[in-house]
Design an enzyme around this catalytic site. Structure first.
Site, PDB file in Angstrom:
ATOM      1  N   SER A  26     -14.042 -17.198 -78.733  1.00 15.47           N
ATOM      2  CA  SER A  26     -12.557 -17.141 -79.098  1.00 15.47           C
ATOM      3  C   SER A  26     -12.159 -16.766 -80.633  1.00 15.47           C
ATOM      4  O   SER A  26     -11.587 -17.348 -81.359  1.00 15.47           O
ATOM      5  CB  SER A  26     -11.888 -18.675 -78.777  1.00 15.47           C
ATOM      6  OG  SER A  26     -12.127 -18.611 -77.390  1.00 15.47           O
ATOM      7  N   LYS A  31     -15.904  -6.052 -72.518  1.00 14.26           N
ATOM      8  CA  LYS A  31     -16.066  -6.630 -70.984  1.00 14.26           C
ATOM      9  C   LYS A  31     -15.511  -5.594 -69.943  1.00 14.26           C
ATOM     10  O   LYS A  31     -15.399  -4.541 -70.274  1.00 14.26           O
ATOM     11  CB  LYS A  31     -15.365  -8.072 -70.583  1.00 14.26           C
ATOM     12  CG  LYS A  31     -16.039  -8.922 -72.046  1.00 14.26           C
ATOM     13  CD  LYS A  31     -15.727 -10.464 -71.710  1.00 14.26           C
ATOM     14  CE  LYS A  31     -16.239 -11.135 -72.882  1.00 14.26           C
ATOM     15  NZ  LYS A  31     -15.934 -12.804 -72.723  1.00 14.26           N
ATOM     16  N   HIS A  63     -25.682 -11.314 -72.408  1.00 12.18           N
ATOM     17  CA  HIS A  63     -24.497 -11.963 -72.519  1.00 12.18           C
ATOM     18  C   HIS A  63     -24.394 -13.074 -71.549  1.00 12.18           C
ATOM     19  O   HIS A  63     -24.982 -13.006 -70.491  1.00 12.18           O
ATOM     20  CB  HIS A  63     -23.404 -10.914 -72.501  1.00 12.18           C
ATOM     21  CG  HIS A  63     -22.103 -11.683 -72.672  1.00 12.18           C
ATOM     22  ND1 HIS A  63     -21.386 -12.438 -71.844  1.00 12.18           N
ATOM     23  CD2 HIS A  63     -21.411 -11.366 -73.772  1.00 12.18           C
ATOM     24  CE1 HIS A  63     -20.057 -12.647 -72.507  1.00 12.18           C
ATOM     25  NE2 HIS A  63     -20.068 -12.222 -73.720  1.00 12.18           N
ATOM     26  N   ASN A 112     -16.644  -6.563 -77.603  1.00  8.44           N
ATOM     27  CA  ASN A 112     -17.108  -6.578 -76.581  1.00  8.44           C
ATOM     28  C   ASN A 112     -16.023  -6.364 -75.381  1.00  8.44           C
ATOM     29  O   ASN A 112     -15.122  -7.448 -75.274  1.00  8.44           O
ATOM     30  CB  ASN A 112     -17.957  -7.756 -75.927  1.00  8.44           C
ATOM     31  CG  ASN A 112     -18.437  -7.824 -74.595  1.00  8.44           C
ATOM     32  OD1 ASN A 112     -18.305  -6.822 -73.769  1.00  8.44           O
ATOM     33  ND2 ASN A 112     -19.005  -9.094 -74.161  1.00  8.44           N
ATOM     34  N   GLY A 132     -13.594 -17.003 -74.262  1.00  6.00           N
ATOM     35  CA  GLY A 132     -12.369 -16.702 -73.332  1.00  6.00           C
ATOM     36  C   GLY A 132     -11.449 -18.236 -73.154  1.00  6.00           C
ATOM     37  O   GLY A 132     -10.677 -18.067 -72.167  1.00  6.00           O
ATOM     38  N   GLU A 190     -22.325 -14.120 -69.673  1.00  2.00           N
ATOM     39  CA  GLU A 190     -21.642 -13.738 -68.251  1.00  2.00           C
ATOM     40  C   GLU A 190     -22.937 -12.916 -67.336  1.00  2.00           C
ATOM     41  O   GLU A 190     -22.828 -13.205 -66.181  1.00  2.00           O
ATOM     42  CB  GLU A 190     -20.415 -12.768 -68.371  1.00  2.00           C
ATOM     43  CG  GLU A 190     -19.246 -13.477 -69.040  1.00  2.00           C
ATOM     44  CD  GLU A 190     -18.432 -12.945 -69.744  1.00  2.00           C
ATOM     45  OE1 GLU A 190     -18.333 -11.533 -69.945  1.00  2.00           O
ATOM     46  OE2 GLU A 190     -17.762 -13.794 -70.691  1.00  2.00           O
ATOM     47  N   GLY A 243     -14.420 -10.831 -78.081  1.00  2.00           N
ATOM     48  CA  GLY A 243     -14.070 -10.450 -76.729  1.00  2.00           C
ATOM     49  C   GLY A 243     -12.492 -10.110 -76.624  1.00  2.00           C
ATOM     50  O   GLY A 243     -12.237  -8.962 -77.055  1.00  2.00           O
ATOM     51  N   GLU A 253     -23.296 -17.283 -78.940  1.00  2.00           N
ATOM     52  CA  GLU A 253     -21.756 -17.640 -78.296  1.00  2.00           C
ATOM     53  C   GLU A 253     -22.014 -18.819 -77.430  1.00  2.00           C
ATOM     54  O   GLU A 253     -22.389 -18.817 -76.367  1.00  2.00           O
ATOM     55  CB  GLU A 253     -21.742 -16.242 -77.443  1.00  2.00           C
ATOM     56  CG  GLU A 253     -21.831 -14.937 -78.218  1.00  2.00           C
ATOM     57  CD  GLU A 253     -20.772 -14.040 -77.199  1.00  2.00           C
ATOM     58  OE1 GLU A 253     -19.754 -13.289 -77.944  1.00  2.00           O
ATOM     59  OE2 GLU A 253     -21.161 -13.507 -76.157  1.00  2.00           O
TER      60      GLU A 253
END
Ligand code: 13P
Length: 247
Positions: free
Chosen positions: A210, A11, A93, A9, A171, A95, A231, A165
């Site tokens: 991560s 992003k 997701h 991903n 992140g 986010e 990510g 996740e």
């Protein structure tokens, strides 16, 4: 037998130069024994289609609108993603849930729209640190996955990929330990089994948060972890390929 599936991903990270370099590296070196999918930002999907032509690496969108067309400025529909050559799309997701207020109902509507267009929805779920600390991990994950388990048929669910996740691991460099991740993955598979046992056996449940080349092998070695949704580490070909080929 569930094949290893590794998804990147990107992003909101890309440029034409980056896309060319990254996809060349990945397409030329992706291991045959792993299914590899990348999710570049929407403006780069046609370029990704061009670049990945003839490669085993698939690509998809990071988001979609549940409507098929119309006055939704800035939005992208499932049929547009298909038209650009996408085979998959990320849905829900964390986010999107946090920054763009996507609800479980939105996630279900988007998953249905993706399936209707023939895309593989990657349904993302996971708890925040506050929820984990309050011992609410299972309750949160259950509520999020039930939104799709209760809203879709077994046939539809068989076409979905699930991604756990934990928000606190995204992140942050703080990976869930393989045991922590496995525990939640087993719980998720158990929830899917309440809908249909064979569905649960065949469903891919990816871990995200991560993931790096250095921890992929141990994570993917867990019984109920079928690969990763990556990510930051998916933005460097060598690191991503290390995750795709963790042996
Ligand atoms: P990181 O791998 O950067 O933690 O991100 C995980 C993620 O959100 C993938 O969707």
């Amino acid at each position: 037998m569930r094949r290893l599936l590794v998804a990147g991903n990107w992003k909101m990270n890309a440029s034409k130069v980056m896309l060319n370099e990254l996809l060349s590296g990945i397409a030329e070196n992706a291991p045959q024994q792993t299914d590899v999918v990348v999710f570049p930002p929407a403006p780069y999907l046609l370029a990704a289609a061009d670049k990945l032509q003839g490669s085993s690496v698939k690509f998809g969108g990071q988001n979609l609108n549940a409507n098929d067309s119309g006055a939704y400025t800035g939005e992208v529909s499932a049929s547009m993603l298909v038209d650009c050559g996408c085979e998959a799309v990320l849905v829900g997701h964390s986010e999107r849930r946090t920054l763009f207020a996507e609800s479980d109902a939105d996630v279900l509507a988007k998953t249905e729209a993706a399936l209707a267009a023939g895309l593989v929805p990657y349904v993302c779920i996971g708890e925040t640190l506050a929820e984990r600390d309050a011992n609410k991990t299972e309750a949160v994950v259950e509520q999020q996955i039930n939104a799709v388990l209760n809203g879709l048929t077994v046939q539809q669910l068989a076409k979905c990929v699930f991604a756990y996740e934990p928000v606190w691991a995204i992140g942050t460099g703080k990976t869930a330990s393989p045991e922590q991740a496995q525990q939640v993955h087993a719980f998720i598979r158990g929830l899917i089994a309440t809908k249909d046992e064979e569905l649960a056996l065949n469903s891919h449940i990816l871990y995200g948060g991560s993931v790096k080349a250095s921890n992929a092998k141990e994570l993917f070695g867990q019984k109920d972890i079928d690969g990763g949704l990556v990510g930051g580490a998916s933005l460097k070909a060598e690191e991503f390929l290390g995750i795709c080929n963790p042996a």
